[in-house]
Design a protein around this motif. Structure first.
Motif, PDB file in Angstrom:
ATOM      1  N   TYR A  71       0.857  -1.233   0.216  1.00 31.76           N
ATOM      2  CA  TYR A  71      -0.034  -0.036   0.187  1.00 31.76           C
ATOM      3  C   TYR A  71       0.871   1.215  -0.020  1.00 31.76           C
ATOM      4  CZ  TYR A  71      -3.499   3.293   0.894  1.00 31.76           C
ATOM      5  OH  TYR A  71      -4.414   4.639   0.646  1.00 31.76           O
ATOM      6  N   GLY A  72       0.518   2.004  -0.852  1.00 31.67           N
ATOM      7  CA  GLY A  72       1.391   3.536  -0.958  1.00 31.67           C
ATOM      8  C   GLY A  72       2.205   3.333  -1.782  1.00 31.67           C
ATOM      9  N   LYS A  73       2.693   2.184  -2.308  1.00 28.12           N
ATOM     10  CA  LYS A  73       3.946   1.970  -3.369  1.00 28.12           C
ATOM     11  C   LYS A  73       3.699   2.004  -4.622  1.00 28.12           C
ATOM     12  CE  LYS A  73       6.694   1.370   0.526  1.00 28.12           C
ATOM     13  NZ  LYS A  73       5.830   1.091   1.494  1.00 28.12           N
ATOM     14  N   PRO A  74       4.680   2.317  -5.573  1.00 26.76           N
ATOM     15  CA  PRO A  74       4.438   2.030  -6.924  1.00 26.76           C
ATOM     16  C   PRO A  74       4.518   0.454  -7.189  1.00 26.76           C
ATOM     17  CG  PRO A  74       6.564   3.297  -6.478  1.00 26.76           C
ATOM     18  CD  PRO A  74       5.944   2.821  -5.088  1.00 26.76           C
ATOM     19  N   ALA A  75       3.567   0.317  -8.334  1.00 24.37           N
ATOM     20  CA  ALA A  75       3.804  -1.248  -8.688  1.00 24.37           C
ATOM     21  C   ALA A  75       4.917  -1.915  -9.103  1.00 24.37           C
ATOM     22  CB  ALA A  75       2.591  -1.437  -9.807  1.00 24.37           C
ATOM     23  N   LEU A  99      -6.189   0.370  -6.032  1.00 27.51           N
ATOM     24  CA  LEU A  99      -6.437  -0.955  -5.717  1.00 27.51           C
ATOM     25  C   LEU A  99      -8.024  -1.355  -5.466  1.00 27.51           C
ATOM     26  CD1 LEU A  99      -4.319  -1.022  -2.307  1.00 27.51           C
ATOM     27  CD2 LEU A  99      -3.956  -2.649  -4.177  1.00 27.51           C
ATOM     28  N   ASP A 100      -8.861  -0.402  -5.630  1.00 28.14           N
ATOM     29  CA  ASP A 100     -10.028  -0.663  -5.764  1.00 28.14           C
ATOM     30  C   ASP A 100     -10.642  -1.013  -7.050  1.00 28.14           C
ATOM     31  OD1 ASP A 100     -13.193  -0.449  -4.918  1.00 28.14           O
ATOM     32  OD2 ASP A 100     -13.404   0.995  -6.224  1.00 28.14           O
ATOM     33  N   ALA A 101      -9.806  -0.074  -8.153  1.00 34.64           N
ATOM     34  CA  ALA A 101     -10.194  -0.782  -9.620  1.00 34.64           C
ATOM     35  C   ALA A 101      -9.561  -1.862  -9.862  1.00 34.64           C
ATOM     36  CB  ALA A 101      -9.653   0.667 -10.442  1.00 34.64           C
ATOM     37  N   TYR A 102      -8.438  -1.919  -9.521  1.00 35.15           N
ATOM     38  CA  TYR A 102      -7.553  -3.300  -9.939  1.00 35.15           C
ATOM     39  C   TYR A 102      -8.156  -4.458  -9.168  1.00 35.15           C
ATOM     40  CZ  TYR A 102      -3.216  -6.100 -10.742  1.00 35.15           C
ATOM     41  OH  TYR A 102      -2.558  -7.208 -11.235  1.00 35.15           O
ATOM     42  N   LEU A 103      -8.808  -4.491  -7.910  1.00 36.44           N
ATOM     43  CA  LEU A 103      -9.443  -5.647  -7.557  1.00 36.44           C
ATOM     44  C   LEU A 103     -10.688  -5.931  -8.159  1.00 36.44           C
ATOM     45  CD1 LEU A 103      -8.560  -5.124  -3.534  1.00 36.44           C
ATOM     46  CD2 LEU A 103      -7.683  -6.809  -5.088  1.00 36.44           C
ATOM     47  N   LYS A 104     -11.010  -4.794  -8.482  1.00 34.92           N
ATOM     48  CA  LYS A 104     -12.722  -5.039  -9.538  1.00 34.92           C
ATOM     49  C   LYS A 104     -12.386  -5.620 -10.590  1.00 34.92           C
ATOM     50  CE  LYS A 104     -16.432  -2.539 -11.150  1.00 34.92           C
ATOM     51  NZ  LYS A 104     -17.222  -1.213 -11.055  1.00 34.92           N
ATOM     52  N   ALA A 105     -11.388  -5.109 -11.601  1.00 34.12           N
ATOM     53  CA  ALA A 105     -10.949  -5.802 -12.918  1.00 34.12           C
ATOM     54  C   ALA A 105      -9.556  -5.443 -13.341  1.00 34.12           C
ATOM     55  CB  ALA A 105     -11.766  -4.983 -13.754  1.00 34.12           C
ATOM     56  N   PRO A 106      -8.612  -6.303 -12.814  1.00 35.83           N
ATOM     57  CA  PRO A 106      -7.187  -6.217 -13.001  1.00 35.83           C
ATOM     58  C   PRO A 106      -6.747  -5.724 -14.589  1.00 35.83           C
ATOM     59  CG  PRO A 106      -7.769  -8.260 -11.659  1.00 35.83           C
ATOM     60  CD  PRO A 106      -9.064  -7.531 -12.142  1.00 35.83           C
ATOM     61  N   LYS A 134      -3.620  -2.154   3.967  1.00 41.37           N
ATOM     62  CA  LYS A 134      -3.181  -1.010   4.661  1.00 41.37           C
ATOM     63  C   LYS A 134      -2.354  -1.488   6.191  1.00 41.37           C
ATOM     64  CE  LYS A 134      -6.024   2.447   3.106  1.00 41.37           C
ATOM     65  NZ  LYS A 134      -7.059   3.241   3.478  1.00 41.37           N
ATOM     66  N   THR A 135      -2.753  -2.594   6.679  1.00 45.37           N
ATOM     67  CA  THR A 135      -2.350  -3.175   7.927  1.00 45.37           C
ATOM     68  C   THR A 135      -0.920  -3.912   7.856  1.00 45.37           C
ATOM     69  OG1 THR A 135      -3.245  -5.459   8.027  1.00 45.37           O
ATOM     70  CG2 THR A 135      -4.630  -3.508   9.001  1.00 45.37           C
ATOM     71  N   LEU A 136      -0.759  -4.415   6.583  1.00 53.73           N
ATOM     72  CA  LEU A 136       0.651  -4.822   6.366  1.00 53.73           C
ATOM     73  C   LEU A 136       1.622  -4.070   5.968  1.00 53.73           C
ATOM     74  CD1 LEU A 136      -0.883  -7.467   3.880  1.00 53.73           C
ATOM     75  CD2 LEU A 136      -0.564  -7.861   6.207  1.00 53.73           C
ATOM     76  N   GLU A 137       2.273  -3.447   6.982  1.00 48.57           N
ATOM     77  CA  GLU A 137       3.261  -2.413   6.814  1.00 48.57           C
ATOM     78  C   GLU A 137       4.118  -2.250   8.252  1.00 48.57           C
ATOM     79  OE1 GLU A 137       1.703   1.241   5.591  1.00 48.57           O
ATOM     80  OE2 GLU A 137       0.705   1.672   7.541  1.00 48.57           O
ATOM     81  N   GLY A 138       5.285  -1.586   8.267  1.00 46.52           N
ATOM     82  CA  GLY A 138       5.762  -1.410   9.373  1.00 46.52           C
ATOM     83  C   GLY A 138       6.754  -2.531   9.434  1.00 46.52           C
ATOM     84  N   GLU A 139       7.317  -2.810  10.758  1.00 48.42           N
ATOM     85  CA  GLU A 139       8.270  -3.728  11.400  1.00 48.42           C
ATOM     86  C   GLU A 139       7.815  -5.192  11.028  1.00 48.42           C
ATOM     87  OE1 GLU A 139      11.556  -2.998  12.237  1.00 48.42           O
ATOM     88  OE2 GLU A 139      11.096  -0.955  11.778  1.00 48.42           O
ATOM     89  N   ALA A 140       8.773  -6.066  10.692  1.00 51.98           N
ATOM     90  CA  ALA A 140       8.466  -7.575  10.562  1.00 51.98           C
ATOM     91  C   ALA A 140       8.066  -8.063  11.895  1.00 51.98           C
ATOM     92  CB  ALA A 140       9.798  -8.418   9.713  1.00 51.98           C
ATOM     93  N   PRO A 141       6.877  -8.773  12.076  1.00 48.74           N
ATOM     94  CA  PRO A 141       6.771  -9.506  13.130  1.00 48.74           C
ATOM     95  C   PRO A 141       7.720 -10.508  13.471  1.00 48.74           C
ATOM     96  CG  PRO A 141       5.397 -10.245  11.361  1.00 48.74           C
ATOM     97  CD  PRO A 141       6.075  -9.128  10.731  1.00 48.74           C
ATOM     98  N   GLU A 142       7.850 -10.719  14.922  1.00 50.08           N
ATOM     99  CA  GLU A 142       8.737 -11.653  15.433  1.00 50.08           C
ATOM    100  C   GLU A 142       8.540 -13.013  15.317  1.00 50.08           C
ATOM    101  OE1 GLU A 142      11.918 -10.488  16.948  1.00 50.08           O
ATOM    102  OE2 GLU A 142      11.272  -8.509  16.272  1.00 50.08           O
TER     103      GLU A 142
END
Length: 142
Positions: A71-75, A99-106, A134-142
């Motif tokens: 999320y927020g990054k270039p393809a 993302l909305d448009a892509y998930l609807k019709a890639p 959007k929740t998949l960001e930040g530090e890697a989980p331990e």
């Protein structure tokens, strides 16, 4: 007995026609995406995507690229994944609208892309998947 059933059926018909056939107003993409989303439901829906996509930081790619931090990054953000030429040439940045448009019709967003997903026509599902991504960001989980 038949008369009672016919009367009930006619009454139900009359009640169902109340409101004069008013249609729900059209909602713009921006308005729809501003509605509350459920990332936990998005995680559940995403399970079908997990066949091809990993979402763990640092994990190897599958058929599709790892989507951690997308999320927020270039393809095409991962140098170690072989993206399609169409995706490499795109100027797509993965935000709510793209993302909305892509998930609807890639294929309508990136014609010639390799994603073999037909799309999800349910706007609420797409909104929840985006909330999960959007929740998949930040530090890697331990």
């Amino acid at each position: 007995m038949r008369t009672k059933l016919a009367t009930l059926a006619f009454g139900a018909f009359l009640l169902s026609s109340c409101g004069g056939g008013a249609e729900e107003p059209e909602v713009t993409v921006e308005e729809r995406l501003a509605m509350p989303a459920d990332p936990e439901n998005g995680r559940r829906i995403f399970r079908q995507c997990a066949v091809c996509h990993e979402v763990t930081p640092g994990a190897r790619h599958r058929v599709g690229p790892n989507l951690w931090g997308v999320y927020g990054k270039p393809a095409g953000q991962y140098a170690d994944f072989s993206y399609s030429s169409a995706l490499k040439r795109s100027d797509v940045v993965w935000d709510d609208e793209t993302l909305d448009a892509y998930l609807k019709a890639p294929q309508s967003v990136i014609p010639g892309g390799r994603m073999s997903y037909a799309g999800n026509s349910n706007p609420a599902d797409r909104r929840d998947i985006i909330a999960y991504l959007k929740t998949l960001e930040g530090e890697a989980p331990e």
